[in-house]
Design a protein around this motif. Sequence first.
Motif, mmCIF file in Angstrom:
data_model
loop_
_atom_site.group_PDB
_atom_site.id
_atom_site.type_symbol
_atom_site.label_atom_id
_atom_site.label_comp_id
_atom_site.label_asym_id
_atom_site.label_seq_id
_atom_site.Cartn_x
_atom_site.Cartn_y
_atom_site.Cartn_z
ATOM 1 N N LEU A 112 0.832 -1.209 0.000
ATOM 2 C CA LEU A 112 0.000 0.000 0.000
ATOM 3 C C LEU A 112 0.865 1.256 0.000
ATOM 4 O O LEU A 112 0.640 2.177 -0.799
ATOM 5 C CB LEU A 112 -0.915 0.000 1.231
ATOM 6 C CG LEU A 112 -1.621 1.320 1.555
ATOM 7 C CD1 LEU A 112 -2.642 1.661 0.491
ATOM 8 C CD2 LEU A 112 -2.241 1.280 2.931
ATOM 9 N N LEU A 113 1.860 1.300 0.874
ATOM 10 C CA LEU A 113 2.695 2.499 0.986
ATOM 11 C C LEU A 113 3.605 2.693 -0.215
ATOM 12 O O LEU A 113 4.051 3.816 -0.471
ATOM 13 C CB LEU A 113 3.494 2.467 2.286
ATOM 14 C CG LEU A 113 2.657 2.479 3.566
ATOM 15 C CD1 LEU A 113 3.556 2.452 4.790
ATOM 16 C CD2 LEU A 113 1.696 3.655 3.598
ATOM 17 N N ASP A 118 1.194 8.784 1.439
ATOM 18 C CA ASP A 118 0.527 9.586 2.466
ATOM 19 C C ASP A 118 -0.958 9.229 2.516
ATOM 20 O O ASP A 118 -1.824 10.049 2.210
ATOM 21 C CB ASP A 118 0.717 11.078 2.177
ATOM 22 C CG ASP A 118 0.285 11.960 3.341
ATOM 23 O OD1 ASP A 118 0.077 11.431 4.454
ATOM 24 O OD2 ASP A 118 0.143 13.182 3.129
ATOM 25 N N PRO A 119 -1.256 7.992 2.929
ATOM 26 C CA PRO A 119 -2.655 7.554 2.901
ATOM 27 C C PRO A 119 -3.481 8.128 4.056
ATOM 28 O O PRO A 119 -2.971 8.335 5.156
ATOM 29 C CB PRO A 119 -2.537 6.034 3.038
ATOM 30 C CG PRO A 119 -1.306 5.844 3.875
ATOM 31 C CD PRO A 119 -0.366 6.941 3.421
ATOM 32 N N SER A 120 -4.738 8.382 3.778
ATOM 33 C CA SER A 120 -5.692 8.751 4.827
ATOM 34 C C SER A 120 -6.110 7.475 5.555
ATOM 35 O O SER A 120 -5.802 6.364 5.110
ATOM 36 C CB SER A 120 -6.922 9.413 4.206
ATOM 37 O OG SER A 120 -7.628 8.457 3.412
ATOM 38 N N ASP A 121 -6.856 7.630 6.650
ATOM 39 C CA ASP A 121 -7.388 6.454 7.343
ATOM 40 C C ASP A 121 -8.214 5.611 6.380
ATOM 41 O O ASP A 121 -8.105 4.384 6.360
ATOM 42 C CB ASP A 121 -8.260 6.862 8.524
ATOM 43 C CG ASP A 121 -7.468 7.348 9.726
ATOM 44 O OD1 ASP A 121 -6.231 7.453 9.635
ATOM 45 O OD2 ASP A 121 -8.106 7.627 10.766
ATOM 46 N N GLU A 122 -9.036 6.283 5.585
ATOM 47 C CA GLU A 122 -9.887 5.561 4.629
ATOM 48 C C GLU A 122 -9.043 4.830 3.585
ATOM 49 O O GLU A 122 -9.350 3.687 3.219
ATOM 50 C CB GLU A 122 -10.840 6.537 3.937
ATOM 51 C CG GLU A 122 -11.815 5.860 2.988
ATOM 52 C CD GLU A 122 -12.776 6.841 2.343
ATOM 53 O OE1 GLU A 122 -13.159 6.589 1.181
ATOM 54 O OE2 GLU A 122 -13.128 7.850 2.979
ATOM 55 N N ARG A 151 7.121 7.867 8.738
ATOM 56 C CA ARG A 151 8.527 7.492 8.925
ATOM 57 C C ARG A 151 9.246 7.400 7.577
ATOM 58 O O ARG A 151 10.376 7.855 7.427
ATOM 59 C CB ARG A 151 8.644 6.132 9.609
ATOM 60 C CG ARG A 151 8.227 6.106 11.042
ATOM 61 C CD ARG A 151 8.118 4.642 11.519
ATOM 62 N NE ARG A 151 7.501 4.565 12.806
ATOM 63 C CZ ARG A 151 8.124 4.241 13.928
ATOM 64 N NH1 ARG A 151 9.410 3.943 13.894
ATOM 65 N NH2 ARG A 151 7.488 4.207 15.071
ATOM 66 N N LEU A 152 8.581 6.779 6.618
ATOM 67 C CA LEU A 152 9.197 6.594 5.303
ATOM 68 C C LEU A 152 9.333 7.907 4.546
ATOM 69 O O LEU A 152 10.292 8.102 3.810
ATOM 70 C CB LEU A 152 8.404 5.571 4.492
ATOM 71 C CG LEU A 152 8.452 4.140 5.039
ATOM 72 C CD1 LEU A 152 7.455 3.253 4.314
ATOM 73 C CD2 LEU A 152 9.852 3.577 4.944
ATOM 74 N N ARG A 153 8.370 8.808 4.728
ATOM 75 C CA ARG A 153 8.475 10.123 4.082
ATOM 76 C C ARG A 153 9.606 10.941 4.700
ATOM 77 O O ARG A 153 10.336 11.627 3.999
ATOM 78 C CB ARG A 153 7.155 10.891 4.200
ATOM 79 C CG ARG A 153 6.057 10.398 3.296
ATOM 80 C CD ARG A 153 4.871 11.360 3.252
ATOM 81 N NE ARG A 153 4.401 11.811 4.548
ATOM 82 C CZ ARG A 153 3.527 11.165 5.315
ATOM 83 N NH1 ARG A 153 3.024 10.008 4.910
ATOM 84 N NH2 ARG A 153 3.146 11.669 6.478
ATOM 85 N N GLU A 154 9.734 10.869 6.023
ATOM 86 C CA GLU A 154 10.752 11.654 6.725
ATOM 87 C C GLU A 154 12.156 11.090 6.545
ATOM 88 O O GLU A 154 13.127 11.837 6.618
ATOM 89 C CB GLU A 154 10.411 11.735 8.213
ATOM 90 C CG GLU A 154 9.201 12.584 8.495
ATOM 91 C CD GLU A 154 8.788 12.560 9.970
ATOM 92 O OE1 GLU A 154 9.413 11.816 10.754
ATOM 93 O OE2 GLU A 154 7.832 13.275 10.302
ATOM 94 N N ASN A 155 12.256 9.791 6.363
ATOM 95 C CA ASN A 155 13.563 9.143 6.244
ATOM 96 C C ASN A 155 13.520 8.076 5.155
ATOM 97 O O ASN A 155 13.483 6.886 5.449
ATOM 98 C CB ASN A 155 13.975 8.531 7.586
ATOM 99 C CG ASN A 155 15.384 8.018 7.568
ATOM 100 O OD1 ASN A 155 16.128 8.213 6.605
ATOM 101 N ND2 ASN A 155 15.768 7.328 8.640
#
Length: 162
Positions: A112-113, A118-122, A151-155
């Motif tokens: 998914l990621l 940057d997924p929403s809850d939905e 975490r993956l976006r930041e690092n």
Amino acid sequence: MRITVTVDGTQYTDDVEPRLLLVHYLRDRLGKVGTVVGCDTSNCGACTVLLDDRSVKSCSMLAVQADGHSVTTVEGLTTNGSLHPVQEAFREKHALQCGFCTPGMIMATIDLLSENSDPSDEDVRHGLEGNLCRCTGYQNIVAAARDAAQRLRENPAATQEV
């Protein structure tokens, strides 16, 4: 039939029965017991692995179909003793109770990621459809997936090649 498949970075060549399911090949032949046998009907998703970096339910796929491909199991995510960011987020956000669904949830979350950073809850709930948890109510799983995304976006360097 003879197959050659790369599992968690190691290439294996084996003779297998044409009807052998991938989940049984991984568990019984290769000892990858983190890939859980849940329902054997593809309903629960506990057996989810990555095939060429895409999530598949290994109970609904024959081992011969993996011939020439790369499979990543939950055991293949840890590198040099360090958990994958998704594993770390699941641990820190308490996204498990009995743990039975956790390997499949983690593998589906990684897929998914890879498509939605940057997924929403939905988005998470939709992306994990087909992976069942009978204990948690999913809220902590959603929180873990969103935490892993952050975490993956930041690092981005924290992401190992899966």
